[in-house]
Design an enzyme around this catalytic site. Structure first.
Site, PDB file in Angstrom:
ATOM      1  N   TYR A   1      -3.265   0.006   2.251  1.00 10.52           N
ATOM      2  CA  TYR A   1      -4.508  -0.678   1.886  1.00 10.52           C
ATOM      3  C   TYR A   1      -5.189  -1.296   3.102  1.00 10.52           C
ATOM      4  O   TYR A   1      -6.402  -1.416   3.148  1.00 10.52           O
ATOM      5  CB  TYR A   1      -4.225  -1.805   0.882  1.00 10.52           C
ATOM      6  CG  TYR A   1      -4.236  -1.398  -0.563  1.00 10.52           C
ATOM      7  CD1 TYR A   1      -3.372  -0.419  -1.036  1.00 10.52           C
ATOM      8  CD2 TYR A   1      -5.101  -2.006  -1.467  1.00 10.52           C
ATOM      9  CE1 TYR A   1      -3.367  -0.068  -2.370  1.00 10.52           C
ATOM     10  CE2 TYR A   1      -5.103  -1.655  -2.803  1.00 10.52           C
ATOM     11  CZ  TYR A   1      -4.238  -0.689  -3.250  1.00 10.52           C
ATOM     12  OH  TYR A   1      -4.233  -0.348  -4.577  1.00 10.52           O
TER      13      TYR A   1
ATOM     14  N   LYS B   1       9.774   5.661  -0.968  1.00 11.30           N
ATOM     15  CA  LYS B   1       9.767   7.120  -0.782  1.00 11.30           C
ATOM     16  C   LYS B   1      10.500   7.366   0.535  1.00 11.30           C
ATOM     17  O   LYS B   1       9.938   7.918   1.501  1.00 11.30           O
ATOM     18  CB  LYS B   1       8.312   7.612  -0.779  1.00 11.30           C
ATOM     19  CG  LYS B   1       8.142   9.109  -0.820  1.00 11.30           C
ATOM     20  CD  LYS B   1       8.469   9.734  -2.168  1.00 11.30           C
ATOM     21  CE  LYS B   1       8.460  11.241  -2.055  1.00 11.30           C
ATOM     22  NZ  LYS B   1       8.971  11.929  -3.256  1.00 11.30           N
TER      23      LYS B   1
ATOM     24  N   ASP C   1       8.563   8.606  -7.197  1.00 12.36           N
ATOM     25  CA  ASP C   1       8.274   9.638  -8.209  1.00 12.36           C
ATOM     26  C   ASP C   1       9.276   9.538  -9.361  1.00 12.36           C
ATOM     27  O   ASP C   1       8.908   9.599 -10.541  1.00 12.36           O
ATOM     28  CB  ASP C   1       8.252  11.053  -7.593  1.00 12.36           C
ATOM     29  CG  ASP C   1       9.427  11.333  -6.667  1.00 12.36           C
ATOM     30  OD1 ASP C   1      10.206  10.402  -6.354  1.00 12.36           O
ATOM     31  OD2 ASP C   1       9.582  12.500  -6.251  1.00 12.36           O
TER      32      ASP C   1
ATOM     33  N   ASP D   1       0.704  -0.797  -7.033  1.00 14.84           N
ATOM     34  CA  ASP D   1      -0.569  -0.655  -7.752  1.00 14.84           C
ATOM     35  C   ASP D   1      -0.414   0.392  -8.854  1.00 14.84           C
ATOM     36  O   ASP D   1      -0.791   0.177 -10.006  1.00 14.84           O
ATOM     37  CB  ASP D   1      -1.661  -0.229  -6.758  1.00 14.84           C
ATOM     38  CG  ASP D   1      -2.996  -0.034  -7.437  1.00 14.84           C
ATOM     39  OD1 ASP D   1      -3.364  -0.895  -8.267  1.00 14.84           O
ATOM     40  OD2 ASP D   1      -3.660   0.983  -7.160  1.00 14.84           O
TER      41      ASP D   1
ATOM     42  N   ASP E   1       0.127  -0.189 -13.311  1.00 13.72           N
ATOM     43  CA  ASP E   1      -0.750   0.348 -14.373  1.00 13.72           C
ATOM     44  C   ASP E   1       0.088   1.152 -15.365  1.00 13.72           C
ATOM     45  O   ASP E   1      -0.112   1.091 -16.571  1.00 13.72           O
ATOM     46  CB  ASP E   1      -1.834   1.267 -13.790  1.00 13.72           C
ATOM     47  CG  ASP E   1      -3.131   0.519 -13.505  1.00 13.72           C
ATOM     48  OD1 ASP E   1      -3.049  -0.692 -13.194  1.00 13.72           O
ATOM     49  OD2 ASP E   1      -4.210   1.134 -13.584  1.00 13.72           O
TER      50      ASP E   1
END
Ligand code: IPM
Ligand code: MG
Length: 372
Positions: A142, A189, A221, A245, A249
């Protein structure tokens, strides 16, 4: 307690829901003898429209001189659909997080028993889900260097983390796990990214000081899959900015509506409380937005100042509204209650909880006491 609270309603449904959170905070102030002083300031698209800047300096000053910030939502389609826009509302939120040093974003995910049927996921899968995401908020992709080649055909965003940035949030996440069920899952990851390998090394080392907390690791994942296959396995999830983020959601689906998820963003000197949902511009001013996430964010604000009983009162009132079906249309398409009525019910319940045994949904009279 006296608290100065900055209100940053922002865009879309932000003002609709923040208004309801303020009602709840006011009810808490009245019921428990506190004084909350609110000061409103501009952020996001509304701030761009009025001042040209998504985070005017004055707003930052209001936040700095307040004990806490209550944030609504940010974003406007007129910017989303314009890839060339130089100034974007979201920049206001990102700059606010960075300027106030809010490096940890805490997002609790819970399956409310009364709403279990509303979730698109199977009841037996989500029942009992109760985990919290600790998302790093001021670093990573970000905030890394952004580049676009001169001819506009190649772009890059740098993802960078330092040990220090990982350490400070890791300690908070381990402490949170200690006060819960003693389990911490680092989502990364590490099979591909150097930053993730740094996260693993730093978090593993810190874990030695928290031997009572079980630490495990999941690739993002796989984590995305596990969150909907077996959400009950998680207690505290620690992760970097972008992964946090996305999975938060995803986590919101468990509760049945993104309109339920609250969050706290904390740093060393400041704290901000905001729903995780976006600005939902289509619903702006229509009295249909779910105010619960904003109200639960206000409860997190109270908890942050150690006002535990007060925070409980707010959460109980929210649970009561869910139980009684005093909910917005996202949770019940036939509901006749709008944003305001749900906000009134919750605020009223905070004030008069002890009188309540039954709510008569048909004859409910809002504006006086909603409890019958
Ligand atoms: C969130 C939002 C923000 C983010 C946007 C609005 C910049 O999606 O708080 O999750 O990506 O952090
Ligand atoms: Mg998001």
């Amino acid at each position: 307690m006296k608290l100065n609270i900055a209100l940053l309603p922002g865009d879309g449904i932000g003002p609709d829901v923040v208004e309801q959170a303020v009602k709840s905070l006011q009810a808490v102030a009245d019921a428990f003898g506190h004084t909350f002083h609110f000061e409103e300031a501009l952020v996001g698209a509304v701030a761009i429209d009025k001042t040209g800047d998504p985070l005017p300096e004055e707003t930052l000053e209001v936040c700095r001189r307040s004990h806490a910030v209550l944030f609504g939502a940010i974003g406007d389609p007129k910017y989303d659909n314009d890839p060339k826009a130089k100034v974007r509302p979201e920049q206001g939120l990102l700059k606010l997080r960075k300027s106030l040093g809010l490096f940890t974003n805490i997002r609790p995910v819970k399956a409310y028993p009364t709403l279990i049927e509303k979730s698109p996921l199977k009841k037996e899968i989500i029942s009992g889900t109760d985990f919290t995401i600790y998302r790093e908020l001021t670093g990573g992709i970000y905030f890394g260097e952004k580049k676009l080649s001169e001819n506009g055909t190649v772009a890059s965003d740098l993802c960078e983390y330092s040990e220090a940035e990982i350490e400070r949030i890791a300690h908070l996440a381990f402490k949170a796990a200690r006060s819960r069920r003693n389990k911490l899952t680092l989502v990364d990851k590490a099979n591909v990214l150097e930053t993730s390998r740094l996260w693993r090394r730093v978090v593993t080392a810190i874990g030695k000081s928290y031997p009572d907390v079980e630490l495990d690791f999941l690739f993002v994942d796989n984590a995305a899959m596990q969150i909907i296959l077996n959400p009950g396995q998680f207690d505290v999830i620690l992760t970097e900015n972008m992964f946090g983020d996305i999975i938060s959601d995803e986590g919101s689906v468990i509760g049945g509506s993104i309109g339920l998820l609250a969050s706290a963003s904390v740093g060393s000197d400041n704290a901000m409380f905001e729903p995780i949902h976006g600005s939902y511009p289509q619903a702006k001013g229509k009295d249909i937005a779910n105010p619960v996430a904003s109200i639960l964010s206000a409860a997190m604000l109270l908890e942050h100042f150690n006002l535990k009983e007060e925070a409980e009162a707010v959460k109980n009132a929210v649970e009561k509204s869910l139980e009684k079906g005093v909910v917005t249309p996202d949770l019940d398409k036939d509901s006749k209650f709008g944003t305001n009525k749900v906000g009134d019910f919750i605020a009223d319940f905070i004030l008069h909880a002890e009188d309540t045994t039954q709510v008569n949904k048909e004859n409910i009279e809002f504006g006086q006491s909603t409890i019958i």
